[in-house]
Scaffold this motif. Structure first.
Motif, PDB file in Angstrom:
ATOM      1  N   GLN A 237     -25.020  -7.373  66.694  1.00  0.00           N
ATOM      2  CA  GLN A 237     -24.155  -6.880  65.621  1.00  0.00           C
ATOM      3  C   GLN A 237     -23.293  -5.729  66.155  1.00  0.00           C
ATOM      4  N   VAL A 238     -21.989  -5.938  66.119  1.00  0.00           N
ATOM      5  CA  VAL A 238     -21.045  -4.961  66.651  1.00  0.00           C
ATOM      6  C   VAL A 238     -19.913  -4.761  65.656  1.00  0.00           C
ATOM      7  N   GLY A 239     -19.644  -3.514  65.308  1.00  0.00           N
ATOM      8  CA  GLY A 239     -18.463  -3.189  64.518  1.00  0.00           C
ATOM      9  C   GLY A 239     -17.299  -2.930  65.453  1.00  0.00           C
ATOM     10  N   PHE A 240     -16.112  -3.437  65.107  1.00  0.00           N
ATOM     11  CA  PHE A 240     -14.994  -3.385  66.047  1.00  0.00           C
ATOM     12  C   PHE A 240     -13.695  -3.187  65.274  1.00  0.00           C
ATOM     13  N   ALA A 241     -12.894  -2.220  65.696  1.00  0.00           N
ATOM     14  CA  ALA A 241     -11.609  -1.974  65.043  1.00  0.00           C
ATOM     15  C   ALA A 241     -10.561  -1.579  66.079  1.00  0.00           C
ATOM     16  N   ILE A 242      -9.344  -2.088  65.895  1.00  0.00           N
ATOM     17  CA  ILE A 242      -8.209  -1.700  66.729  1.00  0.00           C
ATOM     18  C   ILE A 242      -7.497  -0.557  66.012  1.00  0.00           C
ATOM     19  N   GLU A 243      -7.648   0.646  66.534  1.00  0.00           N
ATOM     20  CA  GLU A 243      -6.978   1.800  65.925  1.00  0.00           C
ATOM     21  C   GLU A 243      -5.516   1.878  66.345  1.00  0.00           C
ATOM     22  N   GLN A 244      -5.259   1.530  67.618  1.00  0.00           N
ATOM     23  CA  GLN A 244      -3.893   1.552  68.133  1.00  0.00           C
ATOM     24  C   GLN A 244      -3.746   0.479  69.196  1.00  0.00           C
TER      25      GLN A 244
ATOM     26  N   GLY B  17      -3.586   2.280  73.908  1.00  0.00           N
ATOM     27  CA  GLY B  17      -4.375   1.622  72.874  1.00  0.00           C
ATOM     28  C   GLY B  17      -5.701   2.330  72.641  1.00  0.00           C
ATOM     29  N   VAL B  18      -6.256   2.151  71.444  1.00  0.00           N
ATOM     30  CA  VAL B  18      -7.538   2.764  71.085  1.00  0.00           C
ATOM     31  C   VAL B  18      -8.395   1.742  70.350  1.00  0.00           C
ATOM     32  N   LEU B  19      -9.633   1.577  70.807  1.00  0.00           N
ATOM     33  CA  LEU B  19     -10.614   0.709  70.164  1.00  0.00           C
ATOM     34  C   LEU B  19     -11.797   1.552  69.706  1.00  0.00           C
TER      35      LEU B  19
END
Length: 338
Positions: A146-153, A162-164
């Motif tokens: 289970q991994v939470g993942f978001a592309i901030e930039q 870029g920021v993850l």
């Protein structure tokens, strides 16, 4: 500490990243020579060095040779610690490749972790952040990760930026899985990301994909990245079957028309759609290691790439597993067993 001796001549950065991951997961040290030996610029580049230093930090490792351009490296891992980490490549080097290096070790840690990764999120020679979110992590979820993942930039080559943001939940035991049948086709969808370039370029790429694949060519599927840190363009196609999802990417480049970018991407998607394999080439490379950590599993794929074969040979040096390639239909079934 016993050291596993490795030769990196025939492999690229993937062999080094796999060795780092497996070293952290097994506690076995390694020494690698001739790192990226056949590349035009051999040795450690910035994104490889970031992966080495990040692996050393989360695993309390002793490292010898961690410097730009180095062609030999000695890595002696300690105990992996969950926690809050921030790593930056300092360039457009791929943040997703750093993530894939660290992730298996962090899900084996006793406590949760958060990662903030800076660098490229959509690079031509690396899995895109969309591929990670929509194909790679769902495949791992089937194994219990289970991994939470978001592309901030978003970050494109050469500007990066870029920021993850990633959250990793401990997973003590992986569930062996079979990715042998993808099921009925559910949908084919496309979108285009543009940074600092005219949206008309993306619309032309989208139109080619519409003509070839039947996707919706509406302009709402062309997204302008804000803030635009530098020029960048990637066309993305998500293919969803009842039991499996794949994501394919086509990157804009100087001197290559939008129509060519769209056509190349459509060709790749159509080869997959017309083939028998469940797992496409890029995801097949990346499923080997978690399947080996699970001790069992299988998948079908259209081709056994050199990346896949070399990664399997390296994994067998760290783990008591065997890989078998069995012809099936117009492709192969890859089986992992102890």
């Amino acid at each position: 500490m016993d050291m596993i001796e490795l030769d990196g001549t025939e492999g690229g950065g993937q062999l080094l990243r796999s060795a780092l991951t497996l070293s952290l997961c097994t506690g076995s040290g390694f020494s690698m020579g001739n790192i990226r030996g056949r590349r035009r610029r051999p040795g450690l580049m910035r994104q490889h060095l970031t992966a080495v230093n990040a692996a050393a930090r989360i695993g309390g490792a002793h490292v010898h040779g961690a410097q730009l351009g180095a062609t030999t490296l000695r890595f002696e891992p300690g105990a992996v610690q969950g926690g809050d980490y921030h790593f930056a490549t300092g360039s457009a080097g791929s943040a997703t490749l750093v993530l894939q290096t660290l992730l298996p070790a962090l899900w084996q840690a006793a406590t949760p972790s958060t990662l903030r990764l800076e660098g490229g999120t959509h690079n031509p020679l690396a899995p895109s952040a969309d591929f990670i979110a929509d194909a790679y992590l769902p495949a791992l979820a089937r194994m219990g990760v289970q991994v939470g993942f978001a592309i901030e930039q978003h970050g494109f080559h050469p500007a990066g930026g870029g920021v993850l943001d990633v959250q990793v939940t401990p997973c003590a035991t992986l569930q062996p899985c079979a990715f042998n049948a993808r099921g009925a086709l559910a949908s084919v969808e496309a979108k285009v990301l543009m940074s600092g370039l005219s949206g008309s370029i993306g619309q032309r790429e989208l139109q080619v994909l519409a003509d070839r694949l039947g996707v919706d060519p509406h302009p709402r599927h062309v997204h302008s990245v804000r803030p635009a840190l530098g020029p960048g363009n990637v066309a993305l196609v998500q293919v969803r079957h009842d039991a499996h999802v794949e994501v394919f990417s086509g990157h804009g480049e100087r001197g290559v028309s939008a129509e060519q970018v769209g056509a190349r991407l459509a060709d790749e998607v159509q080869r997959y759609l017309h083939g028998d394999g469940c797992v496409a080439e890029h995801l097949s490379d990346q499923l080997l290691l978690p399947m080996a950590l699970a001790g069992a599993g299988s998948f079908t794929t259209a081709t056994i790439s050199e990346h896949l074969a070399s990664n399997a040979r390296l994994i067998e040096k760290f783990l008591p597993v065997e890989f078998e390639w069995v012809p099936e239909g117009q492709g192969w079934q890859v089986q992992v067993s102890r």
